[in-house]
Write an enzyme that holds these catalytic residues in place. Structure first.
Site, PDB file in Angstrom:
ATOM      1  N   ASN A 540     -69.866 -53.979  -4.181  1.00  0.00           N
ATOM      2  CA  ASN A 540     -68.882 -53.289  -5.000  1.00  0.00           C
ATOM      3  C   ASN A 540     -67.648 -52.771  -4.308  1.00  0.00           C
ATOM      4  O   ASN A 540     -66.886 -52.027  -4.893  1.00  0.00           O
ATOM      5  CB  ASN A 540     -69.541 -52.085  -5.692  1.00  0.00           C
ATOM      6  CG  ASN A 540     -69.525 -52.299  -7.182  1.00  0.00           C
ATOM      7  OD1 ASN A 540     -69.250 -53.405  -7.615  1.00  0.00           O
ATOM      8  ND2 ASN A 540     -69.788 -51.289  -7.948  1.00  0.00           N
ATOM      9  N   CYS A 597     -46.873 -35.006  -6.568  1.00  0.00           N
ATOM     10  CA  CYS A 597     -46.404 -33.610  -6.483  1.00  0.00           C
ATOM     11  C   CYS A 597     -47.580 -32.638  -6.590  1.00  0.00           C
ATOM     12  O   CYS A 597     -47.558 -31.550  -6.011  1.00  0.00           O
ATOM     13  CB  CYS A 597     -45.355 -33.318  -7.543  1.00  0.00           C
ATOM     14  SG  CYS A 597     -45.984 -33.501  -9.206  1.00  0.00           S
TER      15      CYS A 597
END
Length: 1015
Positions: A540, A597
């Site tokens: 995976n 941010c």
């Protein structure tokens, strides 16, 4: 006898600290609490054929206090069909005794004992005392009832399981009232809230656009609520969902008035599960459905398994393979128990009663081992109560005859009983390519070795994996031992399975070259022509690789078996040429990314601070050293590279700092550097942010700026007696010292002494500093024209020739080495930032998972998923052509859930009257010209070429100028590609994949398959 029953009592071992290096990936699935309960439990497994050893292997790897095995019967050659810890030379020895040495070396922390006993003696009640779980494999119903009566009366958890050919069954009885502490294993949900109504309902509203994800009946508690403070740390309150963003928590009318803020957190509540005894369950069974397309099958198999057991006790032998007479007797017995049984299914079960298939043992054994772990850890919801499973679709389309299924005295007899000798030969001459030999790869090779895949004259298995073995692999990659650390996975795995089945000697070719565009000279047309299919075992992680292999399989028209696991969840997918869609046809949605941010200025959760500290790690210990080395080694580095980077000044400043102004000569100087770094990140930067955006700042609409997800920070004042502060200094100073090849140190007293003498310059926040409040705002740039400063800075750089041969050591991030300070730094840096923002810190273990992007993994899921893949492989070997023959599987062992669906048909497209799918292509031989291809489309399909591209090169389009057209159309295709791409075609390339756009006579665009041009 007394001696044996005291065995379990003697196994008391002092509780050890859990070895996080070994159990790392499993801890992320189970957690420390469940593992501690497991480490105090003794497990008994009775019956050590293929199913028993599969269960034992998974439980030993998981790490319980002790595993005891019981099976005094002599080993037969047929046992080698599926018992991977037995060898040819063990024939005749007692099964448990012969298995013990190989089982015991799986995990140094788990003692394995043999309960002894005499052949012909079944397990008795005296022998099962002193264990917390008893697992019976292939034991008669009479014996099961006797043992279950005792376990139920003595509060011992009981599991019985058996497999017969392509059929399997399991039964759980964990007592009349079993407490399950965490039914799902999912992380508790949490989220920010913006209001709580003060009334009899108590409606809670979550922050805009963040769904709470809760369900009716869940329980929650709260933190950081202002005003209605009684909710903080309250007893869990039951909720009722009102919408995706709202839920009620009951009467809040006598609490304070809600003002602002708050975080809800889901509380996992224990669940009581009631079990019936086996005697009662045989009469009134409760079924766990494994395939909803066979909804009525469990009732038939419930009677069928009992009927086969009854046949065996009456005749002293099993029904003979595909023998009509014996099958008729079994059907008669089954009908006495349930007149409505499906006769065909009962006959199939009787036909296969002596069958013993490794893939079915892997499926049932993975499932049952997890149930045993649930019994002792109380983690995850147990299966209630009877599981019946079959994979009859795996039988060949041409069914074998009775004569074809008779035993021949070989290790494959258990499989021949089901599939016959003719099909066994097909399996032996099959050729597979296994991509990856990690957890899934190891299990795959084990199953392949037992079923005799590629053991014939034409058979071959290719395995590729460029990884080497690490300690954390040993917990679930069961072909590897501590002595193999550092060796290549593919080589060790290949040697281990050839030892398991000597028929595979020289039949497994291990490769270290990864699959990818750079190795197409190795995995070329001849290579793909020499194999029958591909199995991806990529655990995976490397989704890009899965997609790449998928494209190769589509191109070369080879079947692909795909699987993946994530903790207790697993899935399998089968891709069949010209029948199903490919792996790449449907993709998971991309993961949600956190706005930069938020990471930079407004974190509100621990994963934000961990992500920030992972970036800091690169910015402090990796990138500057790489830039300095590039400056020292690449001619014209400043002119060519930095000129275009947009951060020329910052980068030159950094190189000057690392090579001149702040170049340390001692560890003490590294400690001083770390102390100043602490001040910059956790005090000065925070003071600057609060100067630009004070705590009482308001937005343009007059709302408080620091509210909702924006948490106002506080600067930290350094204190060498604070463990986290000092941990940061120790890790940062050691990593900085590593950059310069200086010797490190770990004595905290030494660091404390040096760090307290460092003089820290005074800091004053500056005016006019812009803060990026959301990701759409421009990123604040460094001020003014920096041209003059750059020249000044450049003058300070030493000439590379003056440092000839000098290089810094950039740090290479390695999460699994506990002595290298990497995770220590990220944990300390993240937790300090969490202190700035009043976020709950995370321990090292959690930080390591998030920073290292570790995929949680557990042996039981891997085993089960691999078993399902091998049941599909039988169908590929048979060459089945019908979509309904194949199954994609989905499992979640925590719930537990097992489900199947038919693969999705390859979508059909059309040009003119011709239908086509992703598997179709146009093929042109002998390196034609572009005009040859163009006229072929015009004459054969009345289609006009409008654009032709190959890789990233646009070779021709209807809007290129007349001159270019006249030049390119008559060129041989390979010359055209070289001419446009300005690169030679590598010598090993014999064909080119070309995409074209075409339009019909009406000028409409038409989709057509890709083109293969042979050159």
């Amino acid at each position: 006898m007394a001696e044996s029953s005291n065995l379990a009592a003697q196994m008391d071992i002092d509780e050890q600290a859990i070895d996080e290096g070994l159990y790392s990936r499993q801890l992320y699935v189970l957690g420390h609490e469940a593992m501690k309960r497991m480490a105090a439990s003794n497990v008994l497994i009775v019956g050590l054929k293929g199913l028993g050893v599969e269960i034992a292997k998974n439980i030993v790897l998981a790490g319980v206090k002790s595993v005891t095995i019981y099976d005094p019967e002599p080993v037969t050659i047929q046992d080698l069909s599926s018992q991977f810890f037995l060898r040819q030379q063990d024939v005749g020895k007692p099964r448990a005794a012969a298995t013990l040495p190989r089982l015991a070396e799986l995990n140094a922390y788990v003692p394995v004992r043999d309960l002894g006993g005499q052949a012909g003696e079944g397990i008795s009640v005296d022998l099962v005392k002193g264990f917390q779980v008893v697992v019976l494999c292939g034991v008669s119903y009479k014996k099961q009832l006797e043992i279950n009566e005792w376990t139920r009366a003595n509060n011992v958890h009981f599991i019985a399981a058996e497999t017969r050919g392509l059929f399997g069954s399991a039964f759980n009885d964990f007592g009349p009232k079993f407490t399950c502490v965490d039914p799902t294993g999912e992380q508790p949900l949490s989220g920010m809230i913006v209001s709580v109504a003060k009334d009899s309902e108590g409606l809670v509203t979550c922050l805009d656009e963040t769904r709470h994800g809760l369900e009716d009946g869940d329980f929650v508690t709260f933190t950081e609520v202002q005003g209605m403070t009684e909710l903080n740390g309250c007893e869990p309150r039951k909720i009722s969902v009102k919408g995706p963003y709202t839920f009620t928590i009951g009467d809040t009318s006598n609490l304070g008035d809600y003002k602002a803020g708050g975080i809800f957190t889901q509380v996992k509540m224990p669940k009581i599960v009631e079990f019936k005894s086996l005697r009662e369950s045989l009469e009134n069974p409760e079924y766990f459905v494994t395939d909803f397309a066979k909804f009525d099958r469990p009732a038939t198999l419930h009677a069928g398994f009992q009927a086969v057991g009854e046949f065996e006790s009456q005749h002293g032998r099993s029904p003979r393979p595909r023998n009509e007479e014996d099958a008729a007797l079994v059907l008669e017995l089954a009908k006495k128990l349930n007149p409505d049984v499906d006769a065909n299914i009962i006959k199939a079960l009787a036909f296969q009663a002596t069958g013993d298939l490794s893939p079915v043992n892997a499926v049932i054994g993975g499932f049952v081992a997890q149930e045993a772990l649930k019994a002792i850890s109380a983690k995850f919801h147990p299966m209630v109560q009877h599981l019946y499973f079959d994979s009859l679709e795996s039988l060949p389309d041409t069914l074998p005859t009775e004569a074809d299924c008779q035993p021949v005295g070989s290790r494959y007899d258990g499989q021949i009983a089901v599939f016959g000798k003719v099909f066994q030969e097909k399996i032996a001459n099959h050729r597979q390519f296994l991509v990856g030999s990690g957890a899934i790869g190891c299990e795959m090779l084990k199953n392949w070795s037992l079923i005799g895949l590629a053991s014939g004259p034409k058979g071959i298995i290719h395995v590729t994996d460029l990884d080497t073995i690490e300690k954390s692999n040993l917990n679930r990659q069961f072909l590897f031992r501590a002595k193999d650390l550092g060796k290549f996975k593919a080589e060790v795995a290949a040697a281990a399975v050839a030892d398991m089945n000597p028929d595979l000697t020289d039949k497994i070719l291990a490769k270290q070259e990864p699959v990818g565009p750079t190795t197409e000279n190795i995995y070329d047309e001849d290579f793909f022509a020499s194999i029958d299919g591909v199995t991806n075992a990529l655990d995976n992680i490397k989704a890009r690789k899965c997609l790449y292999m998928d494209q190769r399989c589509v191109f070369y028209e080879k079947p692909l078996l795909e699987s993946g696991t994530l903790g207790t969840k697993g899935n399998t997918q089968v891709v069949i040429p010209h029948l199903t869609e490919s792996y790449g046809s449907s993709q998971d949605p991309p993961e949600k990314e956190t706005p930069s941010c938020t990471i930079k200025n407004f974190p509100n959760a621990i994963n934000h601070t961990i992500e920030w500290s992972r970036t800091q790690f690169d910015n402090l210990f990796v990138k500057p050293a790489q830039s300095a080395n590039a400056y020292l080694s690449e001619p014209n580095y400043l002119e060519s590279t930095l000129k275009y980077s947009g951060q020329q000044k910052d980068q030159i400043e950094q190189i000057v700092s690392f090579l001149v102004t702040n170049k340390p000569l001692t560890l003490d100087e590294c400690i001083a550097w770390a102390r100043l770094q602490f001040e910059r990140d956790y005090n000065n930067e925070i003071r600057q942010l609060l100067f630009s955006l004070p705590k009482d700042a308001v937005t343009s609409t007059g709302q408080p700026f620091w509210s909702g997800p924006k948490r106002a920070p506080d600067p930290l004042v350094f204190d060498s007696n604070d463990a986290t502060h000092l941990a940061y200094i120790i890790a940062a100073a050691n990593l900085h010292a590593f950059n310069y090849g200086l010797r490190g140190e770990t004595d905290p007293a030494y660091f404390r002494k040096v760090v307290d003498t460092v003089i820290v310059p005074e800091f004053t926040p500056k005016s006019g500093v812009k803060v990026q409040v959301n990701d759409n705002d421009p990123v604040p740039q460094a001020g003014g024209d920096a041209g003059d400063d750059i020249d000044e800075l450049t003058a300070k750089l030493p000439a590379p020739s003056s440092l000839a041969g000098y290089r810094l050591n950039p740090v290479e991030f390695e999460k699994d080495d506990d002595t290298n300070h990497h995770i220590d730094f990220i944990t300390a840096a993240s937790n300090l930032r969490a202190m700035n923002y009043s976020i709950n810190p995370a321990d090292r273990h959690t930080t390591k998972q998030i920073a290292g992007k570790i995929i949680p993994a557990i042996a039981t899921t891997t085993s089960l998923v691999t078993g399902l893949v091998c049941l599909e492989l039988y169908k590929i070997i048979d060459g089945k052509k019908k979509l309904e023959s194949y199954k994609n599987g989905f499992v979640n062992l925590a719930l537990p859930f097992v489900g199947f669906s038919e693969p999705i048909l390859a979508p059909k497209n059309k040009y003119g009257a011709t239908e086509w799918t992703l598997w179709d292509r146009f093929e042109f031989k002998n390196n034609p010209t572009l005009s040859d291809i163009s006229s072929w489309f015009r004459e054969n399909h009345k289609l006009e070429l409008t654009m032709v591209s190959q890789g990233v090169s646009m070779l021709w389009s209807s809007f290129v100028g007349k001159k270019k057209s006249e030049e390119r159309l008559p060129m041989k295709f390979s010359h055209l590609v070289e001419h446009v791409s300005k690169k030679p075609i590598p010598p090993h390339v014999r064909h080119l994949i070309v995409e074209v756009m075409v339009s019909d006579e009406e000028g409409e665009d038409v989709e057509v398959p890709f083109i293969v041009v042979r050159i």
